[in-house]
Design a protein around this motif. Sequence first.
Motif, PDB file in Angstrom:
ATOM      1  N   ALA A 183       0.576  -1.108   0.034  1.00 44.09           N
ATOM      2  CA  ALA A 183       0.356  -0.157   0.046  1.00 44.09           C
ATOM      3  C   ALA A 183       0.712   1.276  -0.115  1.00 44.09           C
ATOM      4  O   ALA A 183       2.397   1.307   0.067  1.00 44.09           O
ATOM      5  CB  ALA A 183      -1.182   0.020   1.469  1.00 44.09           C
ATOM      6  N   VAL A 205     -10.091  -0.704  -8.394  1.00 42.51           N
ATOM      7  CA  VAL A 205      -8.774   0.083  -7.632  1.00 42.51           C
ATOM      8  C   VAL A 205      -7.908  -1.200  -7.577  1.00 42.51           C
ATOM      9  O   VAL A 205      -8.055  -2.511  -7.279  1.00 42.51           O
ATOM     10  CB  VAL A 205      -8.899  -0.094  -6.174  1.00 42.51           C
ATOM     11  CG1 VAL A 205      -8.098   1.250  -5.347  1.00 42.51           C
ATOM     12  CG2 VAL A 205      -9.831   1.687  -6.283  1.00 42.51           C
ATOM     13  N   TRP A 236     -13.483   2.830  -1.544  1.00 42.41           N
ATOM     14  CA  TRP A 236     -12.976   2.002  -1.749  1.00 42.41           C
ATOM     15  C   TRP A 236     -12.903   0.704  -1.010  1.00 42.41           C
ATOM     16  O   TRP A 236     -12.078   0.268  -1.255  1.00 42.41           O
ATOM     17  CB  TRP A 236     -12.264   2.107  -3.334  1.00 42.41           C
ATOM     18  CG  TRP A 236     -12.857   3.800  -4.041  1.00 42.41           C
ATOM     19  CD1 TRP A 236     -13.233   3.106  -5.056  1.00 42.41           C
ATOM     20  CD2 TRP A 236     -12.488   4.711  -3.532  1.00 42.41           C
ATOM     21  NE1 TRP A 236     -12.441   4.783  -5.959  1.00 42.41           N
ATOM     22  CE2 TRP A 236     -12.333   5.998  -4.922  1.00 42.41           C
ATOM     23  CE3 TRP A 236     -11.239   5.063  -3.013  1.00 42.41           C
ATOM     24  CZ2 TRP A 236     -12.543   7.050  -4.274  1.00 42.41           C
ATOM     25  CZ3 TRP A 236     -11.701   6.910  -2.464  1.00 42.41           C
ATOM     26  CH2 TRP A 236     -12.227   7.737  -3.242  1.00 42.41           C
ATOM     27  N   LYS A 286      -9.041   1.341  -0.216  1.00 40.03           N
ATOM     28  CA  LYS A 286      -8.285   3.215  -1.044  1.00 40.03           C
ATOM     29  C   LYS A 286      -9.671   4.140   0.399  1.00 40.03           C
ATOM     30  O   LYS A 286     -10.557   3.239   0.753  1.00 40.03           O
ATOM     31  CB  LYS A 286      -8.432   3.470  -1.859  1.00 40.03           C
ATOM     32  CG  LYS A 286      -8.324   4.852  -2.111  1.00 40.03           C
ATOM     33  CD  LYS A 286      -8.077   5.450  -3.762  1.00 40.03           C
ATOM     34  CE  LYS A 286      -8.337   6.345  -4.158  1.00 40.03           C
ATOM     35  NZ  LYS A 286      -8.165   7.126  -5.198  1.00 40.03           N
ATOM     36  N   THR A 342      -4.506  10.412   1.564  1.00 35.75           N
ATOM     37  CA  THR A 342      -4.378   8.970   0.648  1.00 35.75           C
ATOM     38  C   THR A 342      -4.263   8.242   0.940  1.00 35.75           C
ATOM     39  O   THR A 342      -3.238   7.801   1.237  1.00 35.75           O
ATOM     40  CB  THR A 342      -5.101   9.393  -0.565  1.00 35.75           C
ATOM     41  OG1 THR A 342      -5.436  10.935  -0.886  1.00 35.75           O
ATOM     42  CG2 THR A 342      -4.899   8.296  -1.370  1.00 35.75           C
ATOM     43  N   GLN A 380      -4.152   4.052  -0.493  1.00 35.85           N
ATOM     44  CA  GLN A 380      -4.118   2.792  -1.283  1.00 35.85           C
ATOM     45  C   GLN A 380      -3.593   1.137  -1.337  1.00 35.85           C
ATOM     46  O   GLN A 380      -2.552   1.617  -0.829  1.00 35.85           O
ATOM     47  CB  GLN A 380      -4.449   3.602  -2.497  1.00 35.85           C
ATOM     48  CG  GLN A 380      -4.540   2.696  -3.692  1.00 35.85           C
ATOM     49  CD  GLN A 380      -4.813   3.974  -4.763  1.00 35.85           C
ATOM     50  OE1 GLN A 380      -5.461   5.045  -4.700  1.00 35.85           O
ATOM     51  NE2 GLN A 380      -4.498   3.242  -6.275  1.00 35.85           N
ATOM     52  N   THR A 387      -1.974  -1.517  -3.262  1.00 32.40           N
ATOM     53  CA  THR A 387      -1.549  -1.087  -4.192  1.00 32.40           C
ATOM     54  C   THR A 387      -1.214  -2.693  -5.070  1.00 32.40           C
ATOM     55  O   THR A 387      -1.720  -3.026  -6.646  1.00 32.40           O
ATOM     56  CB  THR A 387      -0.482  -1.059  -4.348  1.00 32.40           C
ATOM     57  OG1 THR A 387       1.110  -1.126  -3.714  1.00 32.40           O
ATOM     58  CG2 THR A 387      -0.517   1.017  -4.615  1.00 32.40           C
TER      59      THR A 387
END
Length: 287
Positions: free
Chosen positions: A34, A116, A139, A149, A162, A164, A166
């Motif tokens: 992430a 995502v 998300w 996310k 943020t 997220q 990956t």
Amino acid sequence: MSCDTLDEQQPQAPVEWLTHSLWASHCYSFQARAVAIDTFNVRTLALSHRIREGVRQQVVQHLDGPSVNVERRAQVGHWGWLEADDADEASAPMPERWAEHVASVYDISLETDRRVADRDAVQLTFVPKNNDRYRHQWWLDEKTGLLLKHVLRDTDDAILETFQVTRLQAPERYPDAVTVARPESTDTPEWQVGWLPEGMVVQPNTVQQTSDGRTQRMYSDGLATVSVFVESPAAATGLATGVHKLGASAIAVERHRTPSPWQVIAIGEMPPELLGRIARSVTYKEP
């Protein structure tokens, strides 16, 4: 509580997706990579989430700069703990209760057909009903309900932070029941918070550090969290009295001279004016 709940009907409404995600955060083991972005830096992270004998075990490894590993065992989800007002409410599982609580504070909207980390996703947007705190966007992985996310926005809709994923590797659902237990509490501190934003609930995990005279209490509405520290006598700090903005977070400092020197420090990801009001409302209890 049983993770079989995730096998029930596919969620449709926003609050159903929120409930589904809260269950998923307790019921899946996975590995992930992430990235976390805030005002000051960008961090890459390695995440490990395992379930052993019904208890969550989380490890977050920082992959940039000095090697830092944060390990945590938890019997309560990231949403916190919510006390029940009656027996019927107490019989409802904690994820359902927290989802309804969040929906009482935030308007939640749902958007589908998102993507995502190369995974199909849905998007939840949380807008505070009183427009008094930050907005959140989640998300969620459409297949598992796991959070992929999270974007935090201020009252002007500017992005503050943020997180997220990956890459999400091999999420596996735990086949048995998981433990959701009320955190242990220490003694009630000798001070009280006189005002909190609507929906903020005290969490039963007060930490008392008698060696330096500090006590802490945490408050959560299911999305936002505030920690309040009271020190008596007041400890030395480089922060002046008032509210200080630090990226997505703010720190409010209040100092008092009676009955003896003591200070309040409140920390949270919420508008500075709210955090300052919380800190100013703290008083010592009357004997």
